[in-house]
Design an enzyme around this catalytic site. Structure first.
Site, short mmCIF file in Angstrom:
data_model
loop_
_atom_site.label_atom_id
_atom_site.label_comp_id
_atom_site.label_asym_id
_atom_site.label_seq_id
_atom_site.Cartn_x
_atom_site.Cartn_y
_atom_site.Cartn_z
N HIS A 3 0.81 -1.23 0.00
CA HIS A 3 0.00 0.00 0.00
C HIS A 3 0.84 1.28 0.00
CE1 HIS A 3 0.76 1.04 4.23
NE2 HIS A 3 0.84 -0.28 4.40
N HIS A 30 12.65 -0.02 -11.92
CA HIS A 30 12.43 -1.44 -12.21
C HIS A 30 12.41 -2.21 -10.90
CE1 HIS A 30 13.93 -5.22 -14.64
NE2 HIS A 30 12.92 -5.50 -13.84
#
Length: 196
Positions: free
Chosen positions: A121, A130
């Site tokens: 979250h 990446h």
């Protein structure tokens, strides 16, 4: 659909697009020896085009091409992705098989969220970053522009990963990582700095 970069990473993105119902996929690559079996590979065109994804794993190269072209980019999400309804994903980003992105998270432009990565979250993943296969980011983690979180690395909650830094595969990050730092180990420690 046009993928710039005929590579292994491009093959994975092509597979995502096929599973999502895309019928026509063409690769552009300036390497005359580039081959992807079953696909057309042509030199890159520089005119304005739509429906393009940069299928290049190198973060800096993705940024260079994105900044030097007038292409219109799209995203690719594998059908098996678990994506909370309020997640924002920037144009040109790709999310691979089995990835989970939880509520309140923001994914920038031209990011790679690789196979089975977990983004908890309220994470913020800035442009060109990446997150490698099985990378795990706990809640409220920020990954700055161009950073690379290696395969199987874990980042505890509330950490900031600096711009263009590298987190080694399997590392456990328990404190903030400075810009351009390369960190490895458990707990992760700085072993060197990249040149800006």
């Amino acid at each position: 659909m046009i993928l710039i970069g005929a590579s292994g990473h491009g093959k994975v993105i092509a597979d995502i697009l096929i599973l999502s119902g895309e019928k026509e996929i063409v690769f552009w690559d300036d390497n005359p020896l580039a081959v992807i079996p079953g696909f057309s590979v042509r030199p890159r065109e520089h005119t304005a085009k739509e429906n393009i994804i940069l299928s290049i794993g190198n973060n800096a190269t993705r940024k260079q091409i994105a900044g030097s072209s007038s292409y219109t980019y799209t995203t690719a999400l594998h059908p098996s992705v678990t994506l909370s309804g309020d997640v924002l994903i920037g144009m040109g980003s790709v999310v691979m098989a089995g990835a989970i992105i939880n509520p309140g998270s923001i994914i920038g432009r031209h990011c790679i969220i690789n196979t089975a990565a977990v983004i908890e979250h309220d994470a913020v993943i800035e442009d060109y970053a990446h997150i490698s296969p099985n990378g795990t980011l706990a809640g409220n983690v920020t990954v700055k522009e161009g950073a690379w979180v290696g395969a199987g690395a874990t980042v505890i909650q509330g950490i900031t990963i600096g711009c263009w830094s590298v987190i080694g595969a399997g590392s456990v990050v328990i404190k903030n990582v400075p810009d351009y730092a390369v960190v490895v180990g458990n707990p992760a420690r700085i072993i060197k700095y990249k040149k800006p």
